[in-house]
Design an enzyme around this catalytic site. Sequence first.
Site, PDB file in Angstrom:
ATOM      1  N   TYR A  94       0.623  -1.299  -0.042  1.00  0.00           N
ATOM      2  CA  TYR A  94       0.012  -0.005  -0.052  1.00  0.00           C
ATOM      3  C   TYR A  94       0.790   1.306  -0.059  1.00  0.00           C
ATOM      4  CZ  TYR A  94      -3.902   3.102   1.664  1.00  0.00           C
ATOM      5  OH  TYR A  94      -4.454   4.228   1.701  1.00  0.00           O
ATOM      6  N   GLU A 115       4.158   1.839  -0.661  1.00  0.00           N
ATOM      7  CA  GLU A 115       4.916   1.962  -1.997  1.00  0.00           C
ATOM      8  C   GLU A 115       4.215   2.224  -3.147  1.00  0.00           C
ATOM      9  OE1 GLU A 115       7.709   3.068  -1.497  1.00  0.00           O
ATOM     10  OE2 GLU A 115       9.017   1.729  -0.205  1.00  0.00           O
ATOM     11  N   LYS A 164       1.309   3.612  -3.513  1.00  0.00           N
ATOM     12  CA  LYS A 164       0.655   5.088  -3.171  1.00  0.00           C
ATOM     13  C   LYS A 164       1.820   6.064  -3.484  1.00  0.00           C
ATOM     14  CE  LYS A 164      -3.693   4.674  -2.164  1.00  0.00           C
ATOM     15  NZ  LYS A 164      -4.888   5.423  -2.798  1.00  0.00           N
ATOM     16  N   ASN A 187      -5.927   9.702   8.343  1.00  0.00           N
ATOM     17  CA  ASN A 187      -7.330   8.932   8.988  1.00  0.00           C
ATOM     18  C   ASN A 187      -8.361   9.669   8.705  1.00  0.00           C
ATOM     19  OD1 ASN A 187      -4.555   8.068  10.100  1.00  0.00           O
ATOM     20  ND2 ASN A 187      -5.757   6.237  10.751  1.00  0.00           N
ATOM     21  N   SER A 196     -14.201   2.100  13.393  1.00  0.00           N
ATOM     22  CA  SER A 196     -15.162   1.181  13.284  1.00  0.00           C
ATOM     23  C   SER A 196     -14.918   0.081  14.237  1.00  0.00           C
ATOM     24  CB  SER A 196     -15.353   0.832  11.937  1.00  0.00           C
ATOM     25  OG  SER A 196     -13.941   0.382  11.248  1.00  0.00           O
ATOM     26  N   ASN A 197     -13.931  -0.395  14.536  1.00  0.00           N
ATOM     27  CA  ASN A 197     -13.623  -1.339  15.643  1.00  0.00           C
ATOM     28  C   ASN A 197     -14.242  -1.087  16.864  1.00  0.00           C
ATOM     29  OD1 ASN A 197     -12.570  -3.294  13.793  1.00  0.00           O
ATOM     30  ND2 ASN A 197     -10.676  -3.568  14.778  1.00  0.00           N
ATOM     31  N   GLN A 246       0.341   5.049  20.793  1.00  0.00           N
ATOM     32  CA  GLN A 246       0.533   5.631  19.373  1.00  0.00           C
ATOM     33  C   GLN A 246      -0.491   6.501  19.236  1.00  0.00           C
ATOM     34  OE1 GLN A 246      -0.654   2.704  20.240  1.00  0.00           O
ATOM     35  NE2 GLN A 246      -1.671   1.326  18.405  1.00  0.00           N
ATOM     36  N   THR A 247      -0.252   7.485  18.298  1.00  0.00           N
ATOM     37  CA  THR A 247      -1.119   8.628  17.945  1.00  0.00           C
ATOM     38  C   THR A 247      -1.599   8.542  16.487  1.00  0.00           C
ATOM     39  OG1 THR A 247       0.390  10.242  17.154  1.00  0.00           O
ATOM     40  CG2 THR A 247      -0.175   9.971  19.749  1.00  0.00           C
TER      41      THR A 247
HETATM   42  P1  NAD Z   1     -12.757   1.829   0.690  1.00  0.00           P
HETATM   43  O1  NAD Z   1     -12.291   0.449   0.853  1.00  0.00           O
HETATM   44  O2  NAD Z   1     -14.105   1.956   1.431  1.00  0.00           O
HETATM   45  O3  NAD Z   1     -13.054   2.429  -0.724  1.00  0.00           O
HETATM   46  C1  NAD Z   1     -12.226   1.746  -2.018  1.00  0.00           C
HETATM   47  C2  NAD Z   1     -13.201   1.812  -3.179  1.00  0.00           C
HETATM   48  O4  NAD Z   1     -12.386   1.067  -4.199  1.00  0.00           O
HETATM   49  C3  NAD Z   1     -13.839   0.486  -2.548  1.00  0.00           C
HETATM   50  O5  NAD Z   1     -15.194   0.732  -3.364  1.00  0.00           O
HETATM   51  C4  NAD Z   1     -13.424  -0.559  -3.678  1.00  0.00           C
HETATM   52  O6  NAD Z   1     -14.261  -1.630  -3.901  1.00  0.00           O
HETATM   53  C5  NAD Z   1     -12.897   0.046  -4.923  1.00  0.00           C
HETATM   54  N1  NAD Z   1     -11.735  -0.769  -5.566  1.00  0.00           N
HETATM   55  C6  NAD Z   1     -10.736  -1.210  -4.959  1.00  0.00           C
HETATM   56  N2  NAD Z   1      -9.949  -1.763  -5.767  1.00  0.00           N
HETATM   57  C7  NAD Z   1     -10.364  -1.397  -7.041  1.00  0.00           C
HETATM   58  C8  NAD Z   1     -10.144  -1.999  -8.330  1.00  0.00           C
HETATM   59  N3  NAD Z   1      -9.064  -2.584  -8.641  1.00  0.00           N
HETATM   60  N4  NAD Z   1     -10.967  -1.359  -9.285  1.00  0.00           N
HETATM   61  C9  NAD Z   1     -12.022  -0.551  -8.969  1.00  0.00           C
HETATM   62  N5  NAD Z   1     -12.347  -0.383  -7.907  1.00  0.00           N
HETATM   63  C10 NAD Z   1     -11.462  -0.686  -6.778  1.00  0.00           C
HETATM   64  O7  NAD Z   1     -11.838   2.904   1.306  1.00  0.00           O
HETATM   65  P2  NAD Z   1     -11.803   4.316   1.495  1.00  0.00           P
HETATM   66  O8  NAD Z   1     -11.592   4.593   3.054  1.00  0.00           O
HETATM   67  O9  NAD Z   1     -13.215   4.865   1.004  1.00  0.00           O
HETATM   68  O10 NAD Z   1     -10.524   4.923   0.634  1.00  0.00           O
HETATM   69  C11 NAD Z   1     -10.756   5.673  -0.644  1.00  0.00           C
HETATM   70  C12 NAD Z   1      -9.422   6.186  -1.176  1.00  0.00           C
HETATM   71  O11 NAD Z   1      -8.810   7.052  -0.044  1.00  0.00           O
HETATM   72  C13 NAD Z   1      -8.438   5.006  -1.345  1.00  0.00           C
HETATM   73  O12 NAD Z   1      -7.490   5.273  -2.356  1.00  0.00           O
HETATM   74  C14 NAD Z   1      -7.477   5.047  -0.178  1.00  0.00           C
HETATM   75  O13 NAD Z   1      -6.210   4.724  -0.281  1.00  0.00           O
HETATM   76  C15 NAD Z   1      -7.545   6.632   0.270  1.00  0.00           C
HETATM   77  N6  NAD Z   1      -7.362   6.905   1.579  1.00  0.00           N
HETATM   78  C16 NAD Z   1      -8.297   6.528   2.590  1.00  0.00           C
HETATM   79  C17 NAD Z   1      -7.972   7.096   3.911  1.00  0.00           C
HETATM   80  C18 NAD Z   1      -8.991   6.840   4.882  1.00  0.00           C
HETATM   81  O14 NAD Z   1      -8.618   7.046   6.190  1.00  0.00           O
HETATM   82  N7  NAD Z   1     -10.236   6.165   4.634  1.00  0.00           N
HETATM   83  C19 NAD Z   1      -6.831   7.621   4.204  1.00  0.00           C
HETATM   84  C20 NAD Z   1      -5.865   7.693   3.271  1.00  0.00           C
HETATM   85  C21 NAD Z   1      -6.117   7.333   2.063  1.00  0.00           C
HETATM   86  N1  UDP Z   2      -5.760  -0.449  16.164  1.00  0.00           N
HETATM   87  C1  UDP Z   2      -5.925  -0.548  17.564  1.00  0.00           C
HETATM   88  N2  UDP Z   2      -7.101  -1.627  17.448  1.00  0.00           N
HETATM   89  C2  UDP Z   2      -7.750  -1.814  16.548  1.00  0.00           C
HETATM   90  C3  UDP Z   2      -7.487  -1.366  15.390  1.00  0.00           C
HETATM   91  C4  UDP Z   2      -6.306  -0.780  15.174  1.00  0.00           C
HETATM   92  O1  UDP Z   2      -5.620  -0.206  18.373  1.00  0.00           O
HETATM   93  O2  UDP Z   2      -8.778  -2.653  16.894  1.00  0.00           O
HETATM   94  C5  UDP Z   2      -4.660   0.759  16.099  1.00  0.00           C
HETATM   95  C6  UDP Z   2      -3.627   0.428  15.120  1.00  0.00           C
HETATM   96  O3  UDP Z   2      -2.760  -0.441  15.408  1.00  0.00           O
HETATM   97  C7  UDP Z   2      -2.929   1.637  14.767  1.00  0.00           C
HETATM   98  C8  UDP Z   2      -4.215   2.729  14.908  1.00  0.00           C
HETATM   99  O4  UDP Z   2      -5.072   2.010  15.724  1.00  0.00           O
HETATM  100  O5  UDP Z   2      -2.063   2.091  15.501  1.00  0.00           O
HETATM  101  C9  UDP Z   2      -4.994   3.025  13.671  1.00  0.00           C
HETATM  102  O6  UDP Z   2      -5.213   1.985  12.848  1.00  0.00           O
HETATM  103  P1  UDP Z   2      -6.270   2.061  11.492  1.00  0.00           P
HETATM  104  O7  UDP Z   2      -5.935   0.637  10.913  1.00  0.00           O
HETATM  105  O8  UDP Z   2      -7.568   2.644  11.596  1.00  0.00           O
HETATM  106  O9  UDP Z   2      -5.300   3.026  10.606  1.00  0.00           O
HETATM  107  P2  UDP Z   2      -3.686   3.194  10.159  1.00  0.00           P
HETATM  108  O10 UDP Z   2      -2.955   2.110  10.984  1.00  0.00           O
HETATM  109  O11 UDP Z   2      -3.663   2.777   8.579  1.00  0.00           O
HETATM  110  O12 UDP Z   2      -3.341   4.523  10.460  1.00  0.00           O
END
Ligand code: NAD
Ligand code: UDP
Length: 311
Positions: free
Chosen positions: A144, A146, A148, A173, A188-189, A208-209
Amino acid sequence: MKRILVTGGAGFIGSHLCERLLNEGNDVICLDNYFTGSKDNIRHLIGNDHFELVRHDVTKPYTAEVDEIYNLACPASPIHYQYDPVKTIQTCVIGSMNMLGLAKSVRAKILQASTSEVYGDPDIHPQIESYWGNVNPIGIRSCYDEGKRCAETLFMDYHRQNNIRIKIIRIFNTYGPRMSMNDGRVVSNFIVQALRNEDITIYGDGRQTRSFQYVDDLIEGMIRMMETRDTFTGPVNIGNPGEFTMLELAKKIIELTDSKSKIIFHPLPQDDPRQRKPDISLANKELGGWQPTIKLEEGLKNTIDYFRNLI
Ligand code: NAD
Ligand code: UDP
């Protein structure tokens, strides 16, 4: 009225974006392969004459006459992007090339949903866009991170080589209604565990923050970014600088749900970043004073209501 393509439009963030773009009077094509997204997220938009749904995988070429492309297709939670890591890289890299190729052929403007993960486990705090990051290139998060990073490179090279109008945002996030219930992300968890009075699982010692941004603030930033002058490509951080430990988050969610859950500790996953907080001064300057407006407590209440209805 513009014709706008949203890849990953049936996902958490994509569904909010499609909704907002439609409300502003645009024609929206939502493209998704439903790997992590769901028709439930966009069911309320089906039937709108200005909304089209396309089942398609971005790793295969796609063409449509559009003015703008928001490239969001990619699984975003660690559980989902590590499920098939090779596919995750293909989606980031080949998917981006396909969408950039489309932007080139129809002269569309294209925005890439990049991520704070490009900073890895950062040595600089808060993270500023000029920081190049501290990323493990061979770890379990690398597909993820690399992927991105390579997508950002492709965007910049298409811009320099082919004059494509590009925009790169680094999303921190983000949480809110329509997050997937089972994708293992922390907000969500914790909410689902708290609503069910189950143990709240903190990974590591909980110190962790992360900085959590409510989805509406992100959507506002994305749309403003797309509207910026052509010479501004980013990357630009879009996030909420409010920084919380996972312990603080767990306690806040227990309080807001009035839950009987207890906190338990699990091992920290490999390469889990210790801290993350965006410096948003560039976004503030370039996106017309943009800054997050929704406080964690308010955003969590909306998200808790959403999950309470689901459960
Ligand atoms: P999500 O998993 O809910 O949404 C991603 C969507 O992409 C899904 O609907 C999935 O079915 C679709 N998808 C995955 N692979 C695909 C493919 N090969 N072809 C077509 N569709 C495909 O995640 P999200 O949280 O809505 O994230 C959306 C975007 O924002 C992602 O690119 C993610 O990397 C980026 N992003 C999200 C967060 C966050 O905190 N949610 C943080 C940083 C970046
Ligand atoms: N995390 C946690 N309990 C959980 C799920 C995640 O303590 O049930 C921690 C995880 O290890 C990370 C932080 O929460 O330190 C954020 O995790 P998330 O997967 O939401 O996002 P990311 O790590 O990609 O920022």
